[in-house]
Design a protein around this motif. Structure first.
Motif, PDB file in Angstrom:
ATOM      1  N   PRO A   5      -6.008  -7.296  -0.792  1.00 38.21           N
ATOM      2  CA  PRO A   5      -5.029  -6.309  -1.259  1.00 38.21           C
ATOM      3  C   PRO A   5      -3.688  -6.914  -1.622  1.00 38.21           C
ATOM      4  CG  PRO A   5      -5.101  -6.301   1.125  1.00 38.21           C
ATOM      5  CD  PRO A   5      -6.072  -7.347   0.676  1.00 38.21           C
ATOM      6  N   GLU A   8      -1.433  -4.778  -4.332  1.00 37.52           N
ATOM      7  CA  GLU A   8      -1.000  -3.485  -3.823  1.00 37.52           C
ATOM      8  C   GLU A   8       0.013  -3.627  -2.692  1.00 37.52           C
ATOM      9  OE1 GLU A   8      -4.613  -2.914  -6.134  1.00 37.52           O
ATOM     10  OE2 GLU A   8      -4.013  -4.337  -4.595  1.00 37.52           O
ATOM     11  N   VAL A 108       3.135   6.854  -2.008  1.00 40.23           N
ATOM     12  CA  VAL A 108       2.092   6.612  -3.004  1.00 40.23           C
ATOM     13  C   VAL A 108       1.643   5.153  -2.970  1.00 40.23           C
ATOM     14  CG1 VAL A 108       1.572   6.625  -5.469  1.00 40.23           C
ATOM     15  CG2 VAL A 108       2.896   8.497  -4.465  1.00 40.23           C
ATOM     16  N   LEU A 109       2.605   4.236  -2.877  1.00 39.84           N
ATOM     17  CA  LEU A 109       2.262   2.811  -2.820  1.00 39.84           C
ATOM     18  C   LEU A 109       1.455   2.479  -1.570  1.00 39.84           C
ATOM     19  CD1 LEU A 109       5.634   1.218  -4.044  1.00 39.84           C
ATOM     20  CD2 LEU A 109       3.516   1.533  -5.354  1.00 39.84           C
ATOM     21  N   TYR A 111      -0.576   4.500   0.027  1.00 43.39           N
ATOM     22  CA  TYR A 111      -1.947   4.986  -0.172  1.00 43.39           C
ATOM     23  C   TYR A 111      -2.743   4.000  -1.019  1.00 43.39           C
ATOM     24  CZ  TYR A 111      -5.888   7.469  -2.085  1.00 43.39           C
ATOM     25  OH  TYR A 111      -7.167   7.793  -2.475  1.00 43.39           O
ATOM     26  N   ARG A 112      -2.155   3.516  -2.107  1.00 43.74           N
ATOM     27  CA  ARG A 112      -2.861   2.581  -2.985  1.00 43.74           C
ATOM     28  C   ARG A 112      -3.242   1.301  -2.250  1.00 43.74           C
ATOM     29  NH1 ARG A 112      -2.514   2.651  -8.419  1.00 43.74           N
ATOM     30  NH2 ARG A 112      -1.957   0.430  -8.468  1.00 43.74           N
ATOM     31  N   ALA A 113      -2.385   0.848  -1.353  1.00 39.20           N
ATOM     32  CA  ALA A 113      -2.689  -0.378  -0.599  1.00 39.20           C
ATOM     33  C   ALA A 113      -3.722  -0.119   0.500  1.00 39.20           C
ATOM     34  CB  ALA A 113      -1.404  -0.947  -0.004  1.00 39.20           C
ATOM     35  N   ARG A 115      -6.060   2.167   0.687  1.00 38.95           N
ATOM     36  CA  ARG A 115      -7.396   2.590   0.267  1.00 38.95           C
ATOM     37  C   ARG A 115      -8.331   1.407   0.030  1.00 38.95           C
ATOM     38  NH1 ARG A 115      -6.731   4.600  -6.051  1.00 38.95           N
ATOM     39  NH2 ARG A 115      -5.947   2.615  -6.881  1.00 38.95           N
ATOM     40  N   LEU A 116      -7.784   0.210  -0.057  1.00 40.11           N
ATOM     41  CA  LEU A 116      -8.620  -0.968  -0.238  1.00 40.11           C
ATOM     42  C   LEU A 116      -9.395  -1.319   1.028  1.00 40.11           C
ATOM     43  CD1 LEU A 116      -6.045  -3.124  -2.231  1.00 40.11           C
ATOM     44  CD2 LEU A 116      -7.922  -1.731  -3.139  1.00 40.11           C
ATOM     45  N   VAL A 169      -0.933  13.706  -1.770  1.00 42.81           N
ATOM     46  CA  VAL A 169      -1.945  12.749  -2.225  1.00 42.81           C
ATOM     47  C   VAL A 169      -3.342  13.232  -1.830  1.00 42.81           C
ATOM     48  CG1 VAL A 169      -2.815  10.394  -1.939  1.00 42.81           C
ATOM     49  CG2 VAL A 169      -0.365  10.783  -2.222  1.00 42.81           C
ATOM     50  N   VAL A 173      -6.180  13.198  -4.908  1.00 46.20           N
ATOM     51  CA  VAL A 173      -7.174  12.122  -5.047  1.00 46.20           C
ATOM     52  C   VAL A 173      -8.545  12.609  -4.612  1.00 46.20           C
ATOM     53  CG1 VAL A 173      -5.390  10.396  -4.638  1.00 46.20           C
ATOM     54  CG2 VAL A 173      -6.775  11.230  -2.717  1.00 46.20           C
TER      55      VAL A 173
END
Length: 410
Positions: A5, A8, A108-109, A111-113, A115-116, A169, A173
């Motif tokens: 990751p 992210e 938001v950032l 969550y993106r990191a 979710r990996l 979120v 999503v």
């Protein structure tokens, strides 16, 4: 299999570093903005961005599902409404509303990191907890920077934004299909334990304790004598049926010092006339809470009287400021009366009656002086509660770690 990751998490690191690096410059930026435009524009800009973000979230949901679900509309609109109303409540300090943007983007950032490596619903709780931890550290750094302040309200603002964004979120999503696994649950327990531990340390950082530590660690002395503190405990004193105030001292201590130190304290407040801020820095509350508090009550009284005179009689603003001035003077007369009578700051009977008549006699008033004091629970009880929560979380981590080891061996 989870991939590395790097990108992210780098985005998270860059954003949180930007938030922290801006701390020393916020006041300068606010003043530069205020020279050119009304500072309230900051709050209106935040409201507009929140509304636009809500619209973008609904459009993203529509593209994913090829239709709009009314449940999503209700959730996203509700979250946006909470943020907008909250921003409206911050109009006295509209720059504080920028926290919604800072920790909204961070959510938001995160969550993106996350979710990996997390593919279950615990990802949203982890994002909220991490955002809250970063927000708490933000406040600690502000406390350490000159001319910036620790504020539990900002702590709630940062944490609240982190929670609201993760809920948003969650509605936008694709929903995770698996249940919360043991490894995710352990991560959540560890994050919660970290936040509880940080808050426990903050709640123990009283001026008295910092002063004791500064004797061994001199670099802590500027924080120990600062008039900005992380945490102080005190008392909420009712004065009459409609007036109350907070103090670091008990009523018996206030009464004793008012009689015993009246001449000395009166000389101190006379000497500080015209240099309120400087005098508070010279004699912070940890050094002399009695003199510090009477100075702040006097400042609140005089400032509100001056504010009332800026407005036409009979207007709501005039009545509100006159009420505050009258009640602050009532506190001064009844609690610091002997000291006040030895100074030139005491009002005549005619002035007192005129200000009282201009205010609202039925309004309930709690002085904002020392409003940050924790009065509802003792320091000892609060610390025991926080430590008990931390111990329970650590125990939960131990149990989950053993369970994971056993499942791995099987």
């Amino acid at each position: 299999m989870a991939r590395r990751p790097a990108k992210e998490w780098l985005a998270v690191a860059v954003w949180i570093t930007t938030i922290y690096a801006a701390i020393p410059f916020v006041r300068t930026l606010r003043e530069a903005f205020a020279i050119r435009w009304p500072v309230e524009l900051l709050a209106f800009a935040v409201m507009a961005i929140v509304a636009a973000a809500a619209g973008a979230a609904l459009m993203a949901s529509q593209r994913r599902r090829h239709s709009i679900r009314w449940a999503d509309v209700a959730w996203i609109a509700g979250i946006a409404a909470v943020m907008i109303v909250w921003t409206r409540a911050l109009m006295g300090q509209p720059e504080e509303a920028v926290h919604f943007l800072e920790y909204g983007v961070l959510g938001v950032l995160l969550y993106r990191a996350l979710r990996l490596n997390i593919d279950d619903p615990g990802i949203f709780v982890a994002g909220a907890l991490l955002g809250t931890i970063f927000g708490t550290v933000d406040e600690i750094l502000q406390w350490m920077v000159p001319d910036r302040f620790w504020d539990f309200r900002d702590l709630v603002l940062n944490g609240g934004t982190s929670v609201l964004v993760q809920i948003a979120v969650w509605r936008v999503v694709p929903k995770p299909t698996s249940r919360v696994g043991p490894s995710t649950l352990r991560l959540l327990v560890r994050l919660a334990a970290a936040e509880v531990l940080i808050l426990t340390i903050c709640l123990a950082a009283t001026p008295q304790r910092l002063g004791a530590l500064a004797r061994s660690l001199p670099f802590l002395e500027p924080l120990a004598v600062s008039d900005d503190v992380i945490c102080e405990y005190g008392y909420l004193h009712p004065l009459d049926g409609r007036t109350a105030f907070r103090s670091r001292l008990s009523r018996s201590d206030l009464l004793d010092q008012d009689h015993r130190r009246a001449v000395e304290a009166a000389a101190a407040i006379e000497e500080s006339r015209g240099r309120h801020g400087q005098s508070l820095r010279e004699v912070p509350p940890a050094v002399d809470p009695f003199v510090y508090e009477i100075r702040v009550h006097l400042f609140a009284r005089n400032r509100n009287l001056a504010e009332a005179r800026r407005h036409a009689e009979g207007t709501r603003a005039h009545r509100r400021s006159m009420t505050v001035a009258a009640r602050e003077n009532r506190i001064l007369d009844q609690v610091f009366g002997t000291t006040l009578s030895r100074s030139t700051q005491s009002w005549s009977d005619s002035q007192r009656e005129a200000v009282e008549a201009g205010g609202d006699p039925d309004a309930r008033f709690v002085s904002r002086v020392a409003g940050h004091l924790i009065t509802g629970v003792s320091e000892r009880r609060l610390r025991l509660m926080m430590l008990a929560a931390f111990v329970l979380l650590v125990a939960g981590d131990v149990v989950l770690s053993r369970s994971l080891r056993r499942s791995t061996r099987v």
